[in-house]
Design a protein around this motif. Sequence first.
Motif, mmCIF file in Angstrom:
data_model
loop_
_atom_site.group_PDB
_atom_site.id
_atom_site.type_symbol
_atom_site.label_atom_id
_atom_site.label_comp_id
_atom_site.label_asym_id
_atom_site.label_seq_id
_atom_site.Cartn_x
_atom_site.Cartn_y
_atom_site.Cartn_z
ATOM 1 N N ALA A 81 1.009 -1.089 -0.157
ATOM 2 C CA ALA A 81 0.061 -0.244 -0.186
ATOM 3 C C ALA A 81 1.063 1.712 0.117
ATOM 4 O O ALA A 81 1.554 1.557 0.803
ATOM 5 N N VAL A 82 0.609 2.008 -1.030
ATOM 6 C CA VAL A 82 2.136 3.102 -0.981
ATOM 7 C C VAL A 82 0.730 4.605 -1.109
ATOM 8 O O VAL A 82 -0.534 4.751 -1.463
ATOM 9 N N PRO A 83 0.675 4.922 0.125
ATOM 10 C CA PRO A 83 -0.065 5.714 1.435
ATOM 11 C C PRO A 83 -0.414 7.727 0.276
ATOM 12 O O PRO A 83 1.082 7.931 -0.464
ATOM 13 N N ARG A 84 -0.728 8.542 -0.458
ATOM 14 C CA ARG A 84 -1.027 9.397 -1.043
ATOM 15 C C ARG A 84 -0.948 10.295 -0.232
ATOM 16 O O ARG A 84 -0.852 11.711 -0.741
ATOM 17 N N HIS A 88 -9.506 0.006 -5.033
ATOM 18 C CA HIS A 88 -9.107 -1.466 -5.340
ATOM 19 C C HIS A 88 -8.219 -1.280 -6.732
ATOM 20 O O HIS A 88 -8.385 -2.735 -7.485
ATOM 21 N N ASP A 89 -8.022 -0.322 -7.577
ATOM 22 C CA ASP A 89 -7.222 -0.282 -8.949
ATOM 23 C C ASP A 89 -6.165 -0.124 -8.523
ATOM 24 O O ASP A 89 -5.733 -0.036 -9.945
ATOM 25 N N SER A 90 -5.683 -0.115 -8.211
ATOM 26 C CA SER A 90 -4.123 0.468 -7.590
ATOM 27 C C SER A 90 -3.515 -0.342 -6.355
ATOM 28 O O SER A 90 -4.185 0.290 -5.301
ATOM 29 N N CYS A 91 -1.991 0.210 -6.579
ATOM 30 C CA CYS A 91 -1.656 0.028 -4.856
ATOM 31 C C CYS A 91 -1.216 0.785 -4.382
ATOM 32 O O CYS A 91 -0.664 1.395 -3.388
ATOM 33 N N LEU A 92 -1.986 2.321 -4.408
ATOM 34 C CA LEU A 92 -2.206 3.624 -3.788
ATOM 35 C C LEU A 92 -2.991 3.276 -2.634
ATOM 36 O O LEU A 92 -4.940 3.349 -3.266
ATOM 37 N N THR A 93 -3.218 3.817 -1.729
ATOM 38 C CA THR A 93 -4.397 4.468 -0.726
ATOM 39 C C THR A 93 -4.442 5.851 -0.567
ATOM 40 O O THR A 93 -4.244 7.032 -0.660
ATOM 41 N N ARG A 122 6.101 5.054 -8.326
ATOM 42 C CA ARG A 122 5.066 4.680 -7.295
ATOM 43 C C ARG A 122 4.842 5.742 -6.642
ATOM 44 O O ARG A 122 3.305 6.518 -6.449
ATOM 45 N N LEU A 123 5.737 5.963 -6.578
ATOM 46 C CA LEU A 123 5.717 7.201 -5.015
ATOM 47 C C LEU A 123 4.894 8.319 -5.479
ATOM 48 O O LEU A 123 6.043 9.049 -6.279
#
Length: 921
Positions: free
Chosen positions: A701-704, A730-735, A755-756
């Motif tokens: 999970a990558v936090p926004r 639910h569509d990416s590794c981002l939250t 992705r960061l």
Amino acid sequence: MPRIRIDGQAYEVKEGLNLLQACLGLGLNLPYFCWHPALGSVGACRQCALLQYRDEEDRQGRLVMGCMTAVADGQILSLKADKARHFRAGVIEALMTNHPHDCPVCEEGGECHLQDMTVMSGHHHRRYRGRKRTFVNQDLGPFINHEMNRCITCYRCLRFYRDYAGGEDLHALASRNHTYFGRASDGPLESEFAGNLVEVCPTGVFTDKPLSQSYTRKWDLQHAPSICVHCSLGCNISPGERYGRLKRVQNRYHHGINGYFLCDRGRFGFGHVNHPERPQQPLVRENGRLRPVAASEGLAELARRLETTERWIGIGSPRATLESNLALRELVGADHFFTGLGSHPNALNRALLELLRLPGVNTPSLREIEACDALLLLGEDITQSAPRMALSVRQAVRGAGRDRAAALNIPPWQAQSVQIAGQNARHPLFISHVTATRLDPIAEATYRASPQEQAALAFAVAHCLCPEAPAPEGLDEQAQSLAEKIAEALLHAKRPLIVTGPSSGALPLVEAAGQVARALLNARPAEACPPALIPVFAECNSLGLTLLTQDAAEADLEQAFALSEHGPVGAIILENDLFRRAPGPLVQGFLERLTQRIVIDSIPSPTLNAADLVLPATSFAESQGTLINNEGRAQPLFPVHALHAERRNSWQWLAAVAGHRALKGFASPADALATCVTAAPELAPLSQALPSAAHPFTRLAVPRMPHRNSGRTAAGANLDVREDQQPQDHDSCLTFSMEGAPAPWLSRQSGIGARLPFSWYPGWNSNQAVHKFKDAVDGPLRGGESGMRLDLVCRDNGWHRPLPVDTEAQGLLAVVQPAIFGGEELSNLAAPVFQRAALPCLRIHPDDAPAWSVADGDRVLVRGASAATELPLRVDPRVARGIALLPPTCPPLGTGPTRVSLRSLGSDPLIATDHPEPTDG
């Protein structure tokens, strides 16, 4: 590799670095201000001090500046020694004597490099109680706030603005210890890269003015990794959102493309996302008016219209994602899908694609352009159409000075020494265009002529390089001499480069660029570095749309117009304003013939106003999809906003009616991307981006949001004291949260670095933290960069035969001049960019004015093949003879290369009262 010891620990470091670079690359925290990885070292701030010992017996050591001391094998160093720590703290204390105590109200607070370095140096108590030095601030235009009292005299701003970006209106105005960084008088900073001062400045002297009008601290902003949509270069950006509004755009490091810098259009042109007239929910036409309805009703209306109309055509867009264009093509069928561009722009895009296919020719990234040592720009003003590329070209031209310094064994990071040794030496740059450009002052030679004459010059260059290449006819002696000079420079260069694009609207000019590259490849030894050729496309996904339609024989807008004349037909228009693509009368007739007009778009436009059904699309800030840039690199963009209840990705609107039409494979972004992989053979590399059970994106999970996000509950406390559940992605590794794996750990995971969404590291709250996510200070991101290069099929179409220059043509040839401000559809809706746009006017050469009985300052009627418009006239000696240079906002006057006539309508007061003399560049 040199081995050094720092505080008793042995390290191996890369040769040729300075100690500051080495320490940062090793993950050690050594404070600095004036050094920047793209600007080098000048030793102005004295903050990166460390202790160097002669040998093991030395107990005293001596202070050295890390940024000014080269790495050497066997060095014994200390960052933690008391002498070094006290010196660094003393430097900070001296800098802070005049610095205002305004962190709580400073817009840089919370992401200030000065704050970080002050804490890192241990300075926490101010003893100075005297009167502080004060300055008067300037109005620097709509992009940048100016607060000189915060300046620490690191000279970063001046070194970037003047030395790196080529600006001339920012100065260091000094008297004793009073150094003022500003303009000679108030006014907008002229450079198209001035916005980078916001990130280059380590404190709050230059701050983001649009953000200040609706300010939010960094830690309360939600971010996402995204791609700039304002040109074809695909620069990586980090948009920041709060309360449902996009607040700002910052640079997101990409080693091969934008590096540390963005152009001002990319940084400040996001106003279309927050535009008040943007469609917020579906609109249905009733009794001649568009009525807003709920999303469910809009979907039902879409399904009903699809069922009641048998024949449909789909009109795509070069600013829509690959997934959206493909979904529309799948819905209406490949035979009824059109690009939304006329036949001539389509032909130009296909010719530019052929340049990418040339065998043996290198397609460079922007970073690779900086290493080129002879450059030819053919028919494209990249300062206006691809500004970030122009910044790379400036660095390439400056490379001659770096080469001279290298010959004297001066390391490249010694900025001042390199500049002195270089003595303003330049690699040869040749520019061929219809008018002056901002790169002209650094060019070795310029050629201002019609596109046909420019093509003839390029064909002559190719013939000089390789006699097999056909020679043009009728080239004058001066142009022939210039062609020979260009050929010689390209032939003897180690890394020659040719750049071209569609702005001049001349297909022979694009073909000529390929001819030069092919001739250069034949003329150079086999072991030599292959020549580089890079095309510029008009819009962010022009190449992606071209790849989808490259095998379609009839995908032009003119074919769509013709199809509507043969029986009833409905049209779905995707993110496209047709009035920008074809003459108004033709578009109006086409829309009137349609039985159904469905428009899916995110911005207001005349085409949207003519729709029967409007479906509000997401902007780039809310979309997940894929764009393909000018070098053939496919890159993903991710939403920074949670999806609005009434807005959807364009492909999602179409996929929602899959039960009514045979549209499969668009259930999720991953499914949509998987469908794109099979749409064309050359899109097959995209399969590497598809998530799988073993893919890290599915497990991390990558936090926004930064972990210090403080206002999540307070944001809605006036409505309800309970905290709402965060939106789910639910569509990416981002939250959509600050919860998730910590950035320092994520940065070490393969594939995650790209992705960061923002730069943050413990102790490094500013964007200077980006070096913590790289193995080398100025290297690529750890774990991979954004996107992947497509495997375009190589194809050699042989030699092109130059066409004779038409000297008998009647009228002036209309050429639309691109403009960084006011020349692009989306950024035109951003108020700060619109304020910087020039007054639209027609420009012609003084020799052409008498033939049409027009004079400088007149208002003229410009009549083309299919339409006419009125414009004020400026007589400009920088424009080539025979050219009518139109502003980018001018509606199309024909469907291809158009010649126009002029008729004076009398004096125009706006031009007549304020007409500064034109200056080159």
